[in-house]
Design a protein around this motif. Structure first.
Motif, PDB file in Angstrom:
ATOM      1  N   LEU A 180      -1.219  -1.907  -5.473  1.00  0.00           N
ATOM      2  CA  LEU A 180      -0.906  -0.514  -5.847  1.00  0.00           C
ATOM      3  C   LEU A 180       0.571  -0.148  -5.632  1.00  0.00           C
ATOM      4  N   VAL A 238     -10.973   0.873  -0.549  1.00  0.00           N
ATOM      5  CA  VAL A 238     -10.206   0.838  -1.799  1.00  0.00           C
ATOM      6  C   VAL A 238      -8.966   1.705  -1.585  1.00  0.00           C
ATOM      7  N   SER A 239      -8.103   1.230  -0.746  1.00  0.00           N
ATOM      8  CA  SER A 239      -6.898   1.982  -0.374  1.00  0.00           C
ATOM      9  C   SER A 239      -5.982   1.053   0.402  1.00  0.00           C
ATOM     10  N   VAL A 240      -4.715   1.447   0.487  1.00  0.00           N
ATOM     11  CA  VAL A 240      -3.824   0.707   1.378  1.00  0.00           C
ATOM     12  C   VAL A 240      -3.772   1.434   2.725  1.00  0.00           C
ATOM     13  N   GLY A 241      -3.887   2.736   2.701  1.00  0.00           N
ATOM     14  CA  GLY A 241      -3.881   3.510   3.941  1.00  0.00           C
ATOM     15  C   GLY A 241      -5.200   3.331   4.684  1.00  0.00           C
ATOM     16  N   ARG A 272       0.997  10.582   3.515  1.00  0.00           N
ATOM     17  CA  ARG A 272      -0.184  11.339   3.893  1.00  0.00           C
ATOM     18  C   ARG A 272       0.271  12.757   4.229  1.00  0.00           C
ATOM     19  N   ARG A 274      -6.278   1.146 -10.234  1.00  0.00           N
ATOM     20  CA  ARG A 274      -7.544   1.424  -9.542  1.00  0.00           C
ATOM     21  C   ARG A 274      -8.562   0.307  -9.798  1.00  0.00           C
ATOM     22  N   SER A 313      -1.974   6.086  -6.648  1.00  0.00           N
ATOM     23  CA  SER A 313      -2.370   4.793  -7.246  1.00  0.00           C
ATOM     24  C   SER A 313      -3.268   4.999  -8.464  1.00  0.00           C
ATOM     25  N   HIS A 347      -3.162  13.758  -5.302  1.00  0.00           N
ATOM     26  CA  HIS A 347      -3.251  12.427  -4.691  1.00  0.00           C
ATOM     27  C   HIS A 347      -3.455  11.364  -5.774  1.00  0.00           C
ATOM     28  N   LYS A 400     -17.899   4.466  -3.793  1.00  0.00           N
ATOM     29  CA  LYS A 400     -16.854   4.776  -4.782  1.00  0.00           C
ATOM     30  C   LYS A 400     -17.252   4.033  -6.049  1.00  0.00           C
TER      31      LYS A 400
HETATM   32  C1  8YV Z   1      -5.998   6.575  -2.554  1.00  0.00           C
HETATM   33  C2  8YV Z   1      -4.102   5.921  -1.208  1.00  0.00           C
HETATM   34  O1  8YV Z   1      -6.339   7.020  -1.309  1.00  0.00           O
HETATM   35  O2  8YV Z   1      -4.287   3.604  -1.180  1.00  0.00           O
HETATM   36  C3  8YV Z   1      -4.139   4.629  -0.502  1.00  0.00           C
HETATM   37  O3  8YV Z   1      -3.988   4.643   0.748  1.00  0.00           O
HETATM   38  O4  8YV Z   1      -3.717   6.903  -0.654  1.00  0.00           O
HETATM   39  C4  8YV Z   1      -4.562   6.064  -2.606  1.00  0.00           C
HETATM   40  O5  8YV Z   1      -4.441   4.856  -3.257  1.00  0.00           O
HETATM   41  C5  8YV Z   1      -6.969   5.537  -2.823  1.00  0.00           C
HETATM   42  O6  8YV Z   1      -6.610   4.949  -3.999  1.00  0.00           O
HETATM   43  C6  8YV Z   1      -8.384   6.139  -2.937  1.00  0.00           C
HETATM   44  O7  8YV Z   1      -9.208   5.224  -3.584  1.00  0.00           O
END
Ligand code: 8YV
Length: 324
Positions: free
Chosen positions: A99, A73-76, A237, A294, A288, A285, A9
């Motif tokens: 985020l 780079v996500s919370v999920g 999601r 980001r 964030s 999507h 990324k």
């Molecule tokens: C994006 C998200 O998937 O953080 C998560 O889980 O769904 C979103 O923030 C993510 O930012 C992709 O980089």
């Protein structure tokens, strides 16, 4: 000997420089789910991975015998098999907190845009079709004072409740594993069953993680419990909702509309029936997706990864059992 990091990324120049100071880096520009060949070729040498939005399943991880840490780079974390990663001794880190507010802003943007038909009516203006004062055929519905139902009362759910309660005078209902007295007190909120929330809320906002237990949580039966004038908002999601059931519900206007930032498959097919419905606001999507957030997420992920590769316990470690 520098560790080797596979980056999938893009990072800002400042963060890339920080990473390159600390590790040898192979950058793979936004691999597509249906074309992971370059990622596969890079995995055998990877000590660490940094990226998001790609399902790193066991078959891919079998190609990475040196891997010690993944910084998402996500919370999920539904793109990862936590038990498999732990068995492999691979640490997984994510980026919560940074985020939260931005994602809650996105949720409320969808509440307002869907309730007031902003996208539909802005398109009408752009098409030169604003020829008279707006009448009943184009009225939206109020947000202030309406009941906000939040499914999943985590960080983002609480930030949504804050916006609804303090910003729009909305009674707050929520459904989560258990009641949260601090939430009840702070937002005059009421914990209730999912069915009760669906039957009473004017806005049903989904903010829960995708797990085997939440996949398909909102299906035909649940949508049928919602009020005819209610609106579904999904910033969690896509697979939390039975998309085919939602399409039928919206097509027959059994609920007023839906504001959707996530979908069963992403990117959403351009020929999806959802995009033909005027009571749907669909965003790509962007939960964030602000410059500030980001960058903060990427910085958080980078710090997590560098700590892990130094042999330290990283922040935001999702699978602490890996350290046992
Ligand atoms: C994006 C998200 O998937 O953080 C998560 O889980 O769904 C979103 O923030 C993510 O930012 C992709 O980089």
């Amino acid at each position: 000997m520098k560790k080797h990091v596979v980056l999938y990324k893009k990072l800002s120049p400042a963060l890339l420089a920080k990473l390159q100071d600390a590790a040898d880096v192979t950058f793979i520009d936004e691999p597509k789910r249906d074309n992971l060949q370059r990622l596969r070729e890079a995995l055998p040498s990877a000590d660490g991975l940094l990226g998001a939005s790609i399902k790193l399943d066991p078959a891919l991880l079998d190609l990475a015998p040196k891997l010690k840490a993944i910084a998402s780079v996500s919370v999920g974390v539904d793109n990862y098999d936590l038990d498999d990663l732990t068995r492999r001794g691979v640490m997984l880190c994510n980026t919560p907190d940074v985020l939260t507010e931005t994602t809650a802003d996105t949720g409320f943007a969808l509440v307002l845009a869907t309730a007031r038909r902003v996208v539909e009516l802005a398109s009408l203006v752009k098409a030169g079709q604003w020829t008279r004062s707006v009448g009943p055929a184009h009225y939206g519905t109020d947000v202030h004072g309406k009941t906000l139902g939040i499914v999943g009362m985590g960080r983002i759910g609480e930030a949504l409740a804050q916006r609804g309660h303090f910003g729009f005078g909305m009674p707050i209902l929520y459904h989560s594993h258990s009641p949260k007295p601090a939430v009840d007190q702070r937002f005059a909120a009421q914990h209730c069953s999912l069915d009760d929330l669906l039957a009473r809320a004017d806005f049903v906002c989904l903010t829960l993680p995708l797990t085997p237990q939440t996949e398909g949580l909102i299906g035909t039966r649940e949508l049928g419990l919602m009020k005819p004038g209610a609106i579904l908002i999904n910033i969690s999601r896509g697979k939390v909702v039975d998309e085919a059931a939602l399409i039928e519900t919206l097509r027959h206007r059994r609920i007023r509309g839906a504001g959707l930032d996530v979908f069963e498959r992403e990117p959403l097919n351009h020929d999806s029936p959802l995009l033909k419905l005027d009571n749907v606001v669909a965003t790509p999507h962007i939960g964030s997706a602000t410059e500030e957030t980001r960058e903060a997420m990427a910085a958080c992920a980078l710090d997590n990864l560098l700590a892990a590769l130094r042999g330290e316990r990283p922040g935001n470690l999702v699978n602490p059992a890996v350290l046992k």
